[in-house]
Every structure is written in structure tokens, then in C-alpha cells.
Scaffold this active site. Structure first.
Site, PDB file in Angstrom:
ATOM      1  N   GLU A 176       0.738  -1.087  -0.004  1.00  0.00           N
ATOM      2  CA  GLU A 176      -0.067   0.040  -0.024  1.00  0.00           C
ATOM      3  C   GLU A 176       0.816   1.478  -0.086  1.00  0.00           C
ATOM      4  O   GLU A 176       1.115   1.747   0.994  1.00  0.00           O
ATOM      5  CB  GLU A 176      -0.885   0.042   1.262  1.00  0.00           C
ATOM      6  CG  GLU A 176      -1.875   1.315   1.080  1.00  0.00           C
ATOM      7  CD  GLU A 176      -2.699   1.436   2.203  1.00  0.00           C
ATOM      8  OE1 GLU A 176      -3.462   2.016   2.498  1.00  0.00           O
ATOM      9  OE2 GLU A 176      -2.448   0.437   3.462  1.00  0.00           O
ATOM     10  N   LYS A 213      -2.815  -1.840  -2.728  1.00  0.00           N
ATOM     11  CA  LYS A 213      -3.869  -0.981  -2.260  1.00  0.00           C
ATOM     12  C   LYS A 213      -3.329   0.400  -2.645  1.00  0.00           C
ATOM     13  O   LYS A 213      -2.537   0.984  -2.131  1.00  0.00           O
ATOM     14  CB  LYS A 213      -4.032  -1.299  -1.001  1.00  0.00           C
ATOM     15  CG  LYS A 213      -5.082  -0.354  -0.086  1.00  0.00           C
ATOM     16  CD  LYS A 213      -5.384  -0.818   1.084  1.00  0.00           C
ATOM     17  CE  LYS A 213      -6.557   0.170   1.687  1.00  0.00           C
ATOM     18  NZ  LYS A 213      -7.159  -0.272   2.980  1.00  0.00           N
TER      19      LYS A 213
END
Length: 295
Positions: A176, A213
Site C-alpha cells: 500500500e 492497495k
């Protein structure tokens, strides 16, 4: 179980619920839920309250695998129980939802327009416990604020270095590198980030699987080639501070990108709501995020 969960994460219709607010962000999460800081005396009471909140969400009839395919947990939540079962087991066995664990320890100070992750000194032990608790994958977050090639490279290098250790432990990392939605160079950041991620993905061996993400991109379908990469199980989007309606609208423009929302999922839930009100509110949010995720 692992193969079934991998198939669910690759092809399941729905989104990932991010229920992983950690120590620093817990007071804010509780405040949004209608519990002020004067309602708990210390951290133990605070964490008890946030576990009650998460348990209420997870046990709600509105929290089901028809809409939600995965959930990201804070480390304490993984070690606690819901209705006599460890949270990961409850999610997998009672709800058909794939459990993930947040493993990062927060962000370092900003340098070169980015915030790297703080060192994760106990990663090996955490991954061992995650396997014991039947966790499928992990999540770790960095932040990009400026279109600084050196900084963005450092973020992606760090994410994939740790990601490979997570893969070696038999888990699937969610990488992420969040681009700050307030960045004046957001679109440029996303182009640099995409190139760096692609470079690392192309160096992975067959069977070395990751998830990504990412912030919903300024230009719709920017991440199409990452979504289609053979080493990528799924690309999910963070809400990044957008309110639910705006987040859903932006998400729905990106084919194949699904949500992994935190605040946008829970923003209208309140501790004072009756169970009926609570469940209806959660169902409304989950249904709207689901619809935006299946475009």
C-alpha cells in the site's frame, strides 16, 4: 482453505473492509463512532471499546460474503476473540470473509516528499502468529506526497523488500503506497508510482503473489496494466479521506478496481444506534461500496 481464499481474492465479487485502525488512530475512530475520549480511562479500556465496535460490525448480518470478500485487522484484533473464536477464524468460518493483518508500525518522518514505514522489528514473530491465527495475508502502508522520483522509488523498494519476506512466510502481502489525495502533483505521483510498481512486479517469480492497495487515481483506469499483471491477485482502492459518495463515484469509473475502504464504510455508524439502525446503516454503506466495486 488457502487455495479457496486465493480464488476468492482473485475472482470474488465484492470489496475488502479495512478495520485496522491502530493505536494512534483509534481515538479518532472511536470519536467518529460516537465515543469520546472522556468515556475511557486508559489504553486498555480504549482497545476494549474498539474491539466491541469491530465485533459489532463483523457480527452484523450486513457484514457478509455477499458484499465483503476480505477484512483487514489490527494486530490486537487478530489476537482477540469474537463469540469464542479468534477473529480470523470467525471471519473465515462464520462469515466466509478472508482475513488480513496490518503489519506496519506506522510512518517515518517525511523525506523526499514521502513517508516510508518505520522499521518492523518483530516481523518474523508477527508472521508466525499470523499463520497460527489462520490469516491469509498482510497489509502495510507508506505515503507519497510529492512527485519525487527518488522518494517514490524508496517507497516501492521498501514495500517489495518486506513483501518478499511476507511471501516467504506463506502469506500474501497487500502493498500500500498511498498517494495523498491532497497532493498538488497527484497525477504525476501516480504515473511514477505505476512505473516503479511495474518494474518490481516484473522481477517476481511465478507464484510470488501480491496485492496492491492504491489511492483511486486521478485518471480513470491508470492502473489497468497492474490489475492485469499475472503476479497481482487483486488491486484494491483506499478511500483516502473521500466521503463515501465521492469515493464510490470515483471508484466506479475504474474497471476491475475494488474498494478497501475504512472510514467510508463506517462513517455513519454510531455506538448509540439500536441494532436495527446499526445493521441498516452498515448494509446501506456495504451495498453502495459493493456496487462501485463490481464495475
Amino acid at each position: 482453505m488457502q487455495e479457496r481464499q486465493l480464488e476468492q481474492m482473485k475472482n470474488g465479487q465484492g470489496f475488502i473492509a479495512a478495520l485496522d485502525q491502530s493505536g494512534g488512530s483509534t481515538p479518532k475512530a472511536l470519536a467518529l463512532y460516537g465515543i469520546s475520549e472522556d468515556e475511557y480511562a486508559n489504553k486498555d479500556e480504549m482497545f476494549d471499546l474498539v474491539h466491541e465496535m469491530r465485533s459489532r460490525i463483523i457480527t452484523s448480518p450486513a457484514f457478509d460474503s455477499d458484499h465483503i470478500i476480505g477484512a483487514i485487522l489490527f494486530e490486537q484484533t487478530m489476537d482477540r476473540e469474537i463469540e469464542g473464536m479468534y477473529t480470523g477464524d470467525y471471519l473465515a468460518e462464520k462469515k466466509g470473509v478472508v482475513p488480513f493483518l496490518k503489519v506496519d508500525k506506522g510512518l517515518d518522518e517525511e523525506a523526499n516528499g514521502v513517508q516510508l514505514m518505520k522499521p518492523i522489528s518483530d516481523l518474523e514473530d508477527t508472521l508466525k502468529r499470523a499463520n497460527e491465527r489462520n490469516i491469509f495475508g498482510t497489509k502495510m502502508r507508506s505515503v507519497i506526497k510529492e512527485a519525487n522520483p527518488e522518494g517514490i522509488k524508496a517507497v516501492v523498494d521498501q514495500q517489495f523488500d518486506i513483501g518478499k519476506k511476507i511471501i516467504s512466510a506463506g502469506l500474501v502481502p497487500i502493498i500500500e503506497p498511498e498517494v495523498d489525495i491532497k497532493s498538488p502533483e497527484k497525477e504525476k505521483c501516480e504515473e511514477l508510482l505505476k512505473a516503479e510498481i511495474r518494474n518490481h512486479l516484473d522481477q517476481l517469480e511465478q507464484g510470488e503473489n501480491v496485492m496492491l492497495k492504491l489511492t483511486i487515481p486521478t485518471v480513470a483506469n491508470t492502473y489497468k496494466e497492474l490489475i492485469e499483471h499475472p503476479n497481482v491477485v487483486r488491486v484494491v482502492a483506499l478511500s483516502g479521506g473521500y466521503a463515501i459518495d465521492e469515493a464510490n463515484e470515483k471508484l466506479s469509473e475504474n474497471h476491475g478496481l475494488i474498494a478497501s475502504f475504512s472510514r467510508a464504510l463506517t462513517q455513519d455508524l454510531n455506538a448509540k444506534q439500536s441494532d436495527e439502525e446499526f445493521n441498516n446503516t452498515l448494509e446501506k454503506a456495504a451495498t453502495s461500496i459493493y456496487r462501485a466495486s463490481i464495475t
